[in-house]
Enzyme design. Structure first.
Site, PDB file in Angstrom:
ATOM      1  CG  ASP A  38      33.457 -66.872  87.652  1.00 37.39           C
ATOM      2  OD1 ASP A  38      33.837 -66.788  89.013  1.00 37.39           O
ATOM      3  OD2 ASP A  38      33.242 -67.616  87.272  1.00 37.39           O
ATOM      4  CE1 TYR A 157      45.151 -73.457  93.286  1.00 42.53           C
ATOM      5  CE2 TYR A 157      46.644 -74.427  94.951  1.00 42.53           C
ATOM      6  CZ  TYR A 157      46.033 -73.054  94.759  1.00 42.53           C
ATOM      7  OH  TYR A 157      45.488 -72.498  95.169  1.00 42.53           O
ATOM      8  CE  LYS A 161      46.697 -70.112  92.307  1.00 35.60           C
ATOM      9  NZ  LYS A 161      46.450 -69.301  92.472  1.00 35.60           N
ATOM     10  CB  THR A 192      36.451 -71.195  98.747  1.00 35.41           C
ATOM     11  OG1 THR A 192      37.321 -71.947  98.477  1.00 35.41           O
ATOM     12  CG2 THR A 192      37.330 -70.335  99.532  1.00 35.41           C
TER      13      THR A 192
HETATM   14  P1  NAD Z   1      36.313 -70.923  93.976  1.00 30.35           P
HETATM   15  O1  NAD Z   1      36.143 -71.924  93.850  1.00 30.35           O
HETATM   16  O2  NAD Z   1      35.526 -70.305  95.399  1.00 30.35           O
HETATM   17  O3  NAD Z   1      36.530 -69.420  92.978  1.00 30.35           O
HETATM   18  C1  NAD Z   1      37.105 -69.557  92.044  1.00 30.35           C
HETATM   19  C2  NAD Z   1      36.218 -69.404  90.623  1.00 30.35           C
HETATM   20  O4  NAD Z   1      37.231 -69.167  89.529  1.00 30.35           O
HETATM   21  C3  NAD Z   1      35.094 -69.590  90.431  1.00 30.35           C
HETATM   22  O5  NAD Z   1      33.916 -69.373  90.650  1.00 30.35           O
HETATM   23  C4  NAD Z   1      35.382 -70.063  88.963  1.00 30.35           C
HETATM   24  O6  NAD Z   1      33.967 -70.267  88.252  1.00 30.35           O
HETATM   25  C5  NAD Z   1      36.280 -69.092  88.608  1.00 30.35           C
HETATM   26  N1  NAD Z   1      37.172 -69.430  87.597  1.00 30.35           N
HETATM   27  C6  NAD Z   1      37.549 -70.563  87.311  1.00 30.35           C
HETATM   28  N2  NAD Z   1      38.553 -70.642  85.897  1.00 30.35           N
HETATM   29  C7  NAD Z   1      38.199 -69.206  85.655  1.00 30.35           C
HETATM   30  C8  NAD Z   1      38.603 -68.869  83.980  1.00 30.35           C
HETATM   31  N3  NAD Z   1      38.677 -69.199  83.350  1.00 30.35           N
HETATM   32  N4  NAD Z   1      37.580 -67.531  84.411  1.00 30.35           N
HETATM   33  C9  NAD Z   1      37.607 -67.142  84.775  1.00 30.35           C
HETATM   34  N5  NAD Z   1      36.830 -67.244  86.394  1.00 30.35           N
HETATM   35  C10 NAD Z   1      37.174 -68.419  86.154  1.00 30.35           C
HETATM   36  O7  NAD Z   1      38.308 -70.880  94.649  1.00 30.35           O
HETATM   37  P2  NAD Z   1      38.735 -70.256  95.758  1.00 30.35           P
HETATM   38  O8  NAD Z   1      38.938 -70.682  96.898  1.00 30.35           O
HETATM   39  O9  NAD Z   1      37.680 -69.085  95.982  1.00 30.35           O
HETATM   40  O10 NAD Z   1      39.804 -69.536  95.037  1.00 30.35           O
HETATM   41  C11 NAD Z   1      40.362 -68.078  94.306  1.00 30.35           C
HETATM   42  C12 NAD Z   1      41.418 -67.863  94.137  1.00 30.35           C
HETATM   43  O11 NAD Z   1      42.303 -68.429  95.439  1.00 30.35           O
HETATM   44  C13 NAD Z   1      42.074 -69.168  93.196  1.00 30.35           C
HETATM   45  O12 NAD Z   1      43.466 -68.656  92.046  1.00 30.35           O
HETATM   46  C14 NAD Z   1      42.800 -70.088  93.954  1.00 30.35           C
HETATM   47  O13 NAD Z   1      44.076 -71.190  93.169  1.00 30.35           O
HETATM   48  C15 NAD Z   1      43.310 -69.348  95.128  1.00 30.35           C
HETATM   49  N6  NAD Z   1      43.891 -70.210  96.411  1.00 30.35           N
HETATM   50  C16 NAD Z   1      42.817 -70.193  97.145  1.00 30.35           C
HETATM   51  C17 NAD Z   1      43.066 -71.347  98.197  1.00 30.35           C
HETATM   52  C18 NAD Z   1      42.107 -71.981  98.960  1.00 30.35           C
HETATM   53  O14 NAD Z   1      42.279 -72.358 100.388  1.00 30.35           O
HETATM   54  N7  NAD Z   1      40.379 -71.827  98.928  1.00 30.35           N
HETATM   55  C19 NAD Z   1      43.929 -71.237  99.119  1.00 30.35           C
HETATM   56  C20 NAD Z   1      45.184 -70.569  98.483  1.00 30.35           C
HETATM   57  C21 NAD Z   1      45.013 -70.058  96.707  1.00 30.35           C
END
Ligand code: NAD
Length: 253
Positions: A38, A157, A161, A192
């Site tokens: 991360d 975004y 995706k 999250t």
């Molecule tokens: P989150 O913010 O809890 O986790 C994302 C993590 O990615 C964080 O720890 C952040 O530090 C890390 N990160 C960001 N940019 C980075 C980089 N350049 N290099 C390395 N690490 C990096 O969010 P989440 O909800 O757990 O998201 C995880 C994935 O799920 C993402 O790709 C997000 O788009 C996707 N997603 C989330 C949701 C939701 O509702 N939470 C829905 C659909 C998709």
């Protein structure tokens, strides 16, 4: 702990928080050794410590997936530490900002594409040869329901995706016969820190998101992690290039 993934090695990007963290913990509970990476170094270290505290094997590393050198180093470090690579979960991602398409700031557009799209491609670029060297495995990219539906005010975004799904399908076709399956999960709103940022922590706003989903509630990280583990598992051995939508029915309405 279960033994399903004993002897397997997983690399999880964005493993310091949210969906990636939960996936890292679940794969480890099922027996995999896990490299948690991360750009939030403390978050990655905390997830690895949580795995170790539960009796699993883990290491962590500070990685920015938008940087080619970092993604090369994360795979090298995984193989050096654990000897092989079987599973990659590409979860690192950012939400971008809220603006209509014509008003979207170019710097945020470029940053969002760099992390969410180029970051997944750079990760796969280095993960694929390492997985091939071990005889095959499974990659799970975290796309979004915004990868199958438009998402007003979040053009970067949603575009990133949609592109992750195209990248997933393309790599799935390229490497199927070499023994790598490449799939994606497409969650809707899952509680999250990313969704907390969207709602500003407002319970009222969170309820609006829940009401938008036919199932009437947000998803949980455990539910998304279960699907990620399934796509890694032998049970999914005929599943390739699939985008598994986890949205409580949103996209079929
Ligand atoms: P989150 O913010 O809890 O986790 C994302 C993590 O990615 C964080 O720890 C952040 O530090 C890390 N990160 C960001 N940019 C980075 C980089 N350049 N290099 C390395 N690490 C990096 O969010 P989440 O909800 O757990 O998201 C995880 C994935 O799920 C993402 O790709 C997000 O788009 C996707 N997603 C989330 C949701 C939701 O509702 N939470 C829905 C659909 C998709």
């Amino acid at each position: 702990m279960s033994s399903e993934f004993n002897g397997k090695v997983a690399l999880v990007t964005g493993g310091g928080s949210g969906i990636g963290r939960e996936a890292a913990l679940l794969l480890a509970r099922r027996g995999a050794s896990v490299m948690v990476v991360d750009r939030d170094e403390a978050g990655a270290a905390e997830a690895a410590a949580a795995i170790a505290a539960a009796g699993g094997q883990a290491a962590s590393m500070c990685v920015d997936v938008s940087r080619a050198d970092d993604t090369r180093a994360m795979v090298e470090a995984t193989v050096e530490r654990f000897g092989r690579l079987d599973f990659a979960v590409n979860s690192a991602g950012v939400g971008g900002t809220r603006a209509r398409t014509a008003d979207y700031p170019q710097d945020v557009w470029e940053m969002t594409i760099a992390v969410n799209l180029t970051g997944v491609w750079l990760s796969m670029k280095h993960e694929i040869p390492a997985i091939l060297a071990g005889g095959g495995g499974s990659i799970v990219n975290i796309a979004s329901v915004a990868g199958v539906l438009g998402f007003p005010h979040y053009s970067a975004y949603s575009a990133s995706k949609h592109a992750v799904i195209g990248l997933t399908r393309t790599a799935a076709l390229e490497y199927a016969r070499a023994g790598i399956r490449v799939n994606a999960v497409c969650p809707a709103f899952t509680r999250t820190p990313m969704v907390d940022a969207l709602t500003g922590g407002s319970a009222e706003h969170e309820q609006k998101l829940a009401d938008a989903l036919p199932i009437g509630r947000l998803g949980t990280v455990a539910e998304v992690a279960e699907s990620i583990a399934y796509l890694c598992s032998e049970g999914a051995r005929f599943t390739n290039g699939h985008s598994l939508v986890l949205d409580g029915g949103l996209s079929i309405g």
